[in-house]
Design a protein around this motif. Structure first.
Motif, mmCIF file in Angstrom:
data_model
loop_
_atom_site.group_PDB
_atom_site.id
_atom_site.type_symbol
_atom_site.label_atom_id
_atom_site.label_comp_id
_atom_site.label_asym_id
_atom_site.label_seq_id
_atom_site.Cartn_x
_atom_site.Cartn_y
_atom_site.Cartn_z
ATOM 1 N N LYS A 48 0.836 -1.217 0.000
ATOM 2 C CA LYS A 48 0.000 0.000 0.000
ATOM 3 C C LYS A 48 0.864 1.258 0.000
ATOM 4 O O LYS A 48 0.678 2.161 -0.821
ATOM 5 C CB LYS A 48 -0.917 0.024 1.239
ATOM 6 C CG LYS A 48 -1.783 -1.207 1.405
ATOM 7 C CD LYS A 48 -2.675 -1.106 2.625
ATOM 8 C CE LYS A 48 -1.935 -1.066 3.945
ATOM 9 N NZ LYS A 48 -1.250 -2.321 4.298
ATOM 10 N N SER A 49 1.826 1.313 0.928
ATOM 11 C CA SER A 49 2.675 2.509 1.012
ATOM 12 C C SER A 49 3.495 2.673 -0.258
ATOM 13 O O SER A 49 3.686 3.794 -0.747
ATOM 14 C CB SER A 49 3.626 2.409 2.196
ATOM 15 O OG SER A 49 2.901 2.350 3.388
ATOM 16 N N THR A 50 3.976 1.565 -0.785
ATOM 17 C CA THR A 50 4.781 1.633 -1.997
ATOM 18 C C THR A 50 3.977 2.255 -3.133
ATOM 19 O O THR A 50 4.452 3.148 -3.833
ATOM 20 C CB THR A 50 5.255 0.219 -2.387
ATOM 21 O OG1 THR A 50 5.858 -0.380 -1.248
ATOM 22 C CG2 THR A 50 6.231 0.266 -3.533
ATOM 23 N N PHE A 97 2.359 11.313 6.534
ATOM 24 C CA PHE A 97 2.951 9.996 6.766
ATOM 25 C C PHE A 97 2.431 9.343 8.031
ATOM 26 O O PHE A 97 1.788 9.966 8.875
ATOM 27 C CB PHE A 97 4.470 10.120 6.831
ATOM 28 C CG PHE A 97 5.079 10.619 5.563
ATOM 29 C CD1 PHE A 97 5.253 9.775 4.490
ATOM 30 C CD2 PHE A 97 5.458 11.945 5.438
ATOM 31 C CE1 PHE A 97 5.802 10.242 3.304
ATOM 32 C CE2 PHE A 97 6.004 12.424 4.266
ATOM 33 C CZ PHE A 97 6.177 11.567 3.199
ATOM 34 N N GLN A 98 2.796 8.072 8.133
ATOM 35 C CA GLN A 98 2.304 7.255 9.233
ATOM 36 C C GLN A 98 2.849 7.692 10.588
ATOM 37 O O GLN A 98 2.131 7.747 11.564
ATOM 38 C CB GLN A 98 2.681 5.798 8.963
ATOM 39 C CG GLN A 98 2.317 4.853 10.079
ATOM 40 C CD GLN A 98 2.528 3.414 9.669
ATOM 41 O OE1 GLN A 98 2.725 3.093 8.507
ATOM 42 N NE2 GLN A 98 2.475 2.516 10.632
ATOM 43 N N ASN A 99 4.153 8.016 10.643
ATOM 44 C CA ASN A 99 4.750 8.244 11.953
ATOM 45 C C ASN A 99 5.057 9.727 12.199
ATOM 46 O O ASN A 99 6.113 10.213 11.807
ATOM 47 C CB ASN A 99 6.028 7.415 12.088
ATOM 48 C CG ASN A 99 6.498 7.384 13.524
ATOM 49 O OD1 ASN A 99 5.961 8.110 14.373
ATOM 50 N ND2 ASN A 99 7.488 6.567 13.794
ATOM 51 N N ALA A 179 -2.792 10.183 2.499
ATOM 52 C CA ALA A 179 -2.576 9.991 3.932
ATOM 53 C C ALA A 179 -2.283 8.518 4.173
ATOM 54 O O ALA A 179 -3.145 7.663 3.994
ATOM 55 C CB ALA A 179 -3.798 10.437 4.718
ATOM 56 N N ASP A 180 -1.021 8.220 4.509
ATOM 57 C CA ASP A 180 -0.586 6.838 4.680
ATOM 58 C C ASP A 180 -0.730 6.444 6.146
ATOM 59 O O ASP A 180 0.123 6.763 6.966
ATOM 60 C CB ASP A 180 0.871 6.702 4.212
ATOM 61 C CG ASP A 180 1.339 5.263 4.225
ATOM 62 O OD1 ASP A 180 0.552 4.388 4.640
ATOM 63 O OD2 ASP A 180 2.495 5.011 3.815
ATOM 64 N N GLU A 181 -1.784 5.754 6.458
ATOM 65 C CA GLU A 181 -2.088 5.351 7.830
ATOM 66 C C GLU A 181 -1.827 6.500 8.806
ATOM 67 O O GLU A 181 -1.010 6.378 9.711
ATOM 68 C CB GLU A 181 -1.251 4.136 8.232
ATOM 69 C CG GLU A 181 -1.400 2.994 7.242
ATOM 70 C CD GLU A 181 -0.921 1.665 7.795
ATOM 71 O OE1 GLU A 181 -1.017 1.471 9.015
ATOM 72 O OE2 GLU A 181 -0.461 0.842 6.991
ATOM 73 N N PRO A 182 -2.538 7.607 8.647
ATOM 74 C CA PRO A 182 -2.197 8.806 9.424
ATOM 75 C C PRO A 182 -2.471 8.664 10.914
ATOM 76 O O PRO A 182 -1.995 9.484 11.697
ATOM 77 C CB PRO A 182 -3.103 9.882 8.817
ATOM 78 C CG PRO A 182 -4.241 9.132 8.232
ATOM 79 C CD PRO A 182 -3.679 7.834 7.762
HETATM 80 MG MG LIG Z 1 2.750 1.255 4.869
#
Ligand SMILES: [Mg+2]
Ligand SMILES: Nc1ncnc2c1ncn2[C@@H]1O[C@H](COP(=O)(O)OP(=O)(O)OP(=O)(O)O)[C@@H](O)[C@H]1O
Lengths: 322, 314
Positions: A48-50, A97-99, A179-182
């Protein structure tokens, strides 16, 4: 007929590693329409992120884009030079991003980081950009934005950092927000607030949203359409209601059954039998066939293409015919 | 906690450290073999009454701590004693030599950090390229060669064969170039490796990806977002290195016959001129404490996290 904002065709992104190529995204086709909320869902490690980071070309250095095109407003993003990409990033396409803990620069003030895109894209003088940054911080719900904009990231909580990221990334009012797993890294109580903020800003600025998650609750709450990924492949795309009420792909069915089973029994045990495959040597044919209850001999040898089963509901599975 | 409070606190901590150092220095001198009166008289024959008189005059009949305070008050007034060999005031001897040594140290440390940081950034950005391999390999060579050997080679090539610089002695600022280079090269190799490693690490951080995602120019991402973080450990090294260079200066000044403090230290040790040795050691220690404090302050300016953490724990 909604207008297409982003059109991905035959995209293949592999990671070069010492053990071979990781086929993280393999021949993916995807359309995202202007103004919609599109969710990408799938187990961890399915690519997914890729897929999402390939769009603004923010992939790590060992990633190789082997084929495909990413048309955004009639421009192929894969053909752009570095300086052309610079103009689009943060201005037309923004990423959260996620983090949030590690995504802000620890030695620069929050206000500066939030105002920076305005200076980069619109040549706004720093004074004005900093004032805009304070407004933007106040918009995303940072208390005392005047004072807090002078803080460094370490003085912010996780939720406030993610809010600041959102403020920063929406400061140029982009057309597409990825929004990647925000909310994955945030406390459960804060997750809902941050999601609500994203939804509000989407309406306010008329953004198109590409949201990545592996939480069906978030999908139901946030999205118009859903894409399901499995082992580097997009296996099903459809409206939220269709996906929930009449999932087509055996993998999607399995995922949704798990969610329901979990709700009922409150146990975390229910899951699809088997494990996701290695992406270095994925199974031939349909990548899901080793775990699939309906697999036939055709599934082991022939790769299924995407078929439109009903209106706007697409699936990659041999069990369906047009 | 504000930056100013932090700096004040650091400066205040520096003072007791310097006091502690003077106690240790005094004690070493106190337990050193040899009677200071005999040293002062340097073999002259005098009556025991006269010795007693001198002892009283110099305060040597007092308890240790009283002697320490006498000594300390003299030092604070800038009186570091009299050289046994030349009979000149130690402070005068040091003041005459200090400018050469400071000039040498500053030139060499600036040289080494400018060379080291620049090549470090270049090799980090061009990681894996031919240039990177060449510079990285030569840095290992530079790093493993001692400074004095470098000095000899430079002296041979540039002073003896090419006659571009004086072989030894001080004939103007250009006399400092070869010694500064021989001090700088090994250390620049180290600085380069540190900068390169830090830069590579920082470039892989999430916040650098954020900076790209914002659409910042390459220049801004590298110089503002990456370098600003990568440089912090390098600056720390700089302030730790500064006093440490004195050790190198002793060897290099002797080799190039420069009239600096390092050479004075070397000669004084050979001639057992304790007051001079002691004066120089005192200067070096104060320099070390000052550099460390200065380093702490600069790092606190560069890295807001440090202020914050210390502010909480103190
Ligand atoms: Mg990811
Ligand atoms: N830099 C990299 N080098 C090699 N392999 C990578 C790299 N980044 C990701 N991968 C691999 O590529 C695959 C897809 O990764 P990706 O991060 O896109 O998954 P994801 O669906 O976003 O997972 P998650 O839900 O955990 O974020 C995974 O198998 C992962 O191990």
């Amino acid at each position: 007929m909604p207008r297409t904002l982003l059109s991905i065709k035959d995209l293949r992104v592999y990671y070069e590693t010492i053990r071979g190529y990781v086929k993280a995204v393999d021949s993916v086709d995807l359309e995202i329409y202007e103004g919609e909320s599109f969710c990408l869902i799938g187990e961890t490690g399915c690519g997914k992120s890729t897929l999402a980071l390939a769009i603004p070309r923010l992939l790590p250095p060992n990633a190789r884009i082997l084929s495909g095109s990413i048309m955004f407003k009639n421009i192929d993003l894969l053909k752009l030079s570095d300086s052309e990409l610079e103009e689009i990033r943060g201005r037309d396409i923004a990423v959260v991003f996620q983090n949030p803990m590690s995504s802000l620069n620890p030695v620069l003030r929050i206000g500066l980081q939030v105002g920076e895109p305005l200076v980069a894209h619109f040549k706004t003088p720093w004074r004005e950009a900093l004032i805009s940054a304070i407004k933007q911080l106040s918009r995303v719900g940072i208390p005392d934005p005047h004072l807090r904009s002078k803080d460094y990231p370490h003085a912010f909580s996780g939720g406030m950092k993610q809010r600041s990221m959102i403020a920063m990334m929406t400061s140029c009012k982009p057309s597409l927000l990825i929004a990647d797993e925000p909310t994955t890294a945030l406390d459960v109580t804060i997750q809902a607030q941050v999601l609500r903020l994203i939804r509000e800003l989407k309406e306010e600025y008329g953004l198109t949203l590409l949201l990545i998650t592996h939480n069906f609750g978030i999908v139901a709450e946030m999205c118009d359409r859903v894409g399901v990924m499995y082992a580097g492949k997009l296996v099903e795309v459809g409206n939220v209601i269709d996906i929930f009420e009449s999932p087509l792909h055996p993998y999607t069915k399995g995922l949704i059954e798990c969610v329901i089973a979990r709700r009922k029994s409150k146990s975390r045990l229910s899951q699809i039998p088997g494990a996701p495959p290695s992406l270095i040597n994925p199974p031939g044919g349909c990548r899901f066939h080793p775990r699939c209850l309906y697999a036939t001999s055709r599934c082991t040898s022939e790769e299924p293409g995407l078929i439109e089963v009903s209106r706007k509901h697409i699936v990659a599975c041999h069990n369906y015919v047009r | 906690m504000g930056l100013l409070t932090y700096i004040t606190k650091k400066l205040l901590i520096g003072i007791p450290v310097i006091f502690g150092v003077t106690i240790i220095l005094f004690y070493i001198m106190y337990i050193l073999p040899g009677d200071p009166i005999q040293l002062l008289l340097s073999g002259e024959r005098v009556t025991p009454e006269r010795v007693e008189e001198l002892r009283r005059a110099w305060g040597l009949d007092q308890p240790v701590y009283v002697q320490y305070f006498y000594w300390l008050s003299r030092i604070i007034r800038g009186d570091l004693g009299i050289s046994i060999v030349t009979k000149q005031p130690v402070s005068l001897l040091i003041l005459q030599r200090l400018p050469y040594t400071l000039a040498l140290m500053l030139t060499s440390i600036l040289l080494s950090y400018v060379i080291g940081v620049l090549t470090g950034i270049i090799t980090a950005l061009k990681r894996g390229s031919l240039l990177d391999s060449i510079l990285s390999t030569s840095s290992i060579i530079c790093y493993s060669i001692p400074g004095f050997w470098f000095g000899l080679i430079l002296m041979l090539i540039f002073a003896y064969y090419l006659r571009l610089f004086p072989v030894s002695g001080y004939e103007g600022w250009h006399s400092l170039i070869l010694p500064a280079l021989s001090l700088a090269l090994p250390s620049s190799a180290y600085v380069m490796r540190l900068t390169r490693a830090e830069m590579i690490e920082v470039l892989g951080e999430d916040y650098i990806r954020t900076a790209w995602a914002k659409g910042l120019s390459k220049r801004r991402v590298l110089l503002v977002h990456a370098l600003r973080n990568a440089i912090i450990p390098v600056v720390t090294m700089f302030f730790l290195d500064l006093p440490w260079l004195m050790g190198g200066a002793v060897v290099i000044e002797t080799l190039f016959a420069l009239p600096g403090m390092g050479r004075l230290l070397y000669v004084s040790i050979l001639k057992q001129d304790y007051p001079v040795v002691q004066g120089i050691v005192l200067i070096i220690t104060i320099l070390t404490v000052v550099c460390n404090t200065l380093g702490d302050v600069v790092i606190a300016i560069l890295d807001p996290r440090i202020r914050f953490e210390r502010g909480r724990s103190v």
